[in-house]
Scaffold this motif. Structure first.
Motif, PDB file in Angstrom:
ATOM      1  N   ASN A   1       0.868  -1.185   0.000  1.00 36.97           N
ATOM      2  CA  ASN A   1       0.000   0.000   0.000  1.00 36.97           C
ATOM      3  C   ASN A   1       0.904   1.234   0.000  1.00 36.97           C
ATOM      4  O   ASN A   1       2.109   1.142   0.273  1.00 36.97           O
ATOM      5  CB  ASN A   1      -0.949  -0.012   1.213  1.00 36.97           C
ATOM      6  CG  ASN A   1      -0.203  -0.030   2.528  1.00 36.97           C
ATOM      7  OD1 ASN A   1       0.546   0.880   2.859  1.00 36.97           O
ATOM      8  ND2 ASN A   1      -0.402  -1.112   3.296  1.00 36.97           N
TER       9      ASN A   1
ATOM     10  N   ILE B   1       1.311   3.644   2.068  1.00 34.95           N
ATOM     11  CA  ILE B   1       1.950   3.978   3.344  1.00 34.95           C
ATOM     12  C   ILE B   1       3.258   3.222   3.489  1.00 34.95           C
ATOM     13  O   ILE B   1       4.302   3.797   3.849  1.00 34.95           O
ATOM     14  CB  ILE B   1       1.011   3.663   4.524  1.00 34.95           C
ATOM     15  CG1 ILE B   1      -0.363   4.344   4.342  1.00 34.95           C
ATOM     16  CG2 ILE B   1       1.664   4.096   5.833  1.00 34.95           C
ATOM     17  CD1 ILE B   1      -0.279   5.841   4.166  1.00 34.95           C
TER      18      ILE B   1
ATOM     19  N   TRP C   1      -0.336   8.801  -4.940  1.00 30.19           N
ATOM     20  CA  TRP C   1       0.857   8.665  -4.095  1.00 30.19           C
ATOM     21  C   TRP C   1       2.076   9.251  -4.780  1.00 30.19           C
ATOM     22  O   TRP C   1       2.876   9.952  -4.155  1.00 30.19           O
ATOM     23  CB  TRP C   1       1.087   7.188  -3.772  1.00 30.19           C
ATOM     24  CG  TRP C   1       2.357   6.946  -3.032  1.00 30.19           C
ATOM     25  CD1 TRP C   1       2.601   7.151  -1.704  1.00 30.19           C
ATOM     26  CD2 TRP C   1       3.600   6.476  -3.591  1.00 30.19           C
ATOM     27  NE1 TRP C   1       3.905   6.834  -1.405  1.00 30.19           N
ATOM     28  CE2 TRP C   1       4.536   6.421  -2.533  1.00 30.19           C
ATOM     29  CE3 TRP C   1       3.988   6.096  -4.864  1.00 30.19           C
ATOM     30  CZ2 TRP C   1       5.837   5.991  -2.720  1.00 30.19           C
ATOM     31  CZ3 TRP C   1       5.301   5.681  -5.056  1.00 30.19           C
ATOM     32  CH2 TRP C   1       6.206   5.625  -3.996  1.00 30.19           C
TER      33      TRP C   1
ATOM     34  N   LYS D   1      -6.295   3.227   0.349  1.00 32.62           N
ATOM     35  CA  LYS D   1      -5.998   4.588   0.828  1.00 32.62           C
ATOM     36  C   LYS D   1      -5.912   5.606  -0.311  1.00 32.62           C
ATOM     37  O   LYS D   1      -6.520   6.657  -0.267  1.00 32.62           O
ATOM     38  CB  LYS D   1      -4.712   4.638   1.659  1.00 32.62           C
ATOM     39  CG  LYS D   1      -4.669   3.662   2.819  1.00 32.62           C
ATOM     40  CD  LYS D   1      -5.680   4.015   3.889  1.00 32.62           C
ATOM     41  CE  LYS D   1      -5.538   3.085   5.081  1.00 32.62           C
ATOM     42  NZ  LYS D   1      -6.553   3.378   6.123  1.00 32.62           N
TER      43      LYS D   1
END
Length: 234
Positions: free
Chosen positions: A35, A37, A65, A59
């Motif tokens: 992911n 993060i 991102w 997310k």
């Protein structure tokens, strides 16, 4: 060596990409993220040259991102969704692989990775070959020993450069800026965003052109002051 990490929420995608990468000895894995993060932790703690990036993840999307990174590494998108390809190229990704992709298609994408990110003779500080007026340049899947005295000029060629020598021309993965920084400033001059010339090989300067042997090289507008300086300010 090119360091890479895989960012994808599907474990099978990691296994496929890792399997392909194991066939390429110049690639070294430094992490897996499932992911965004986890991905952020990897890229902030370690130097990453290349990211294999999925788009649909928890997310936030891969592109969302990517936009959070101040200086993103080189990116190869790996996704099952072709509708985001245009956005990917606007974000300057190297390639856009649609799942499932074959090893030849994967290899074609990896070959676009800029060789200047690798540990190469042209970037090794203190390389003794540079001190002796020569260095090794990778081109055509082999290393050529280049003597700086043999260079006529260098031309940017997309993601590559063409190095014109007195007897031959070599296509290299090195950036023109990398080679410009490598070569001695007193002997080579950037005269255009796409050209660096050997000043001692110049036959004449006429208008907005520099003549070297049978070649005519354009002088860029923003580089004219360098030519003026070369001419002694006359």
């Amino acid at each position: 060596m090119i360091t890479y990490c895989i960012i994808d929420d599907e474990p099978i995608a990691h296994r496929i990409i890792e399997g392909y990468c194991k066939e390429l000895l110049h690639l070294q894995k430094i992490g897996n993220a499932y992911n965004p993060i986890e991905a952020s932790v990897i890229v902030t703690r370690q130097k990453v040259d290349l990211i294999f990036l999925d788009l649909n993840m928890p997310k936030m999307t891969g592109f969302e991102w990517l936009k959070t990174l101040p200086k993103p590494p080189q990116i190869i998108v790996t996704t099952a969704h072709k509708e985001y390809a245009l956005e990917g190229y606007e974000l300057d990704v190297l390639d856009y692989l649609l799942k499932p992709f074959s090893f030849p298609r994967f290899l074609k994408a990896v070959n676009k990775v800029n060789a200047s990110e690798q540990v190469s003779p042209a970037k090794s500080p203190g390389n003794p070959n540079l001190e002796n007026g020569r260095f090794f340049l990778k081109g055509d899947k082999k290393y050529h020993q280049i003597h700086t005295d043999d260079i006529l000029f260098i031309e940017a060629y997309g993601n590559y450069t063409k190095v014109f020598l007195t007897e031959e021309m070599i296509v290299s993965h090195e950036k023109i800026s990398t080679l410009e920084n490598l070569l001695p400033k007193e002997s080579f001059l950037r005269i255009h965003k796409s050209f660096v010339v050997a000043t001692d090989k110049i036959k004449r300067i006429q208008g907005n052109l520099i003549y070297l042997q049978d070649y005519k090289i354009p002088i860029g507008q923003t580089y004219k002051s360098k030519i003026h300086h070369l001419l002694g300010g006359k």
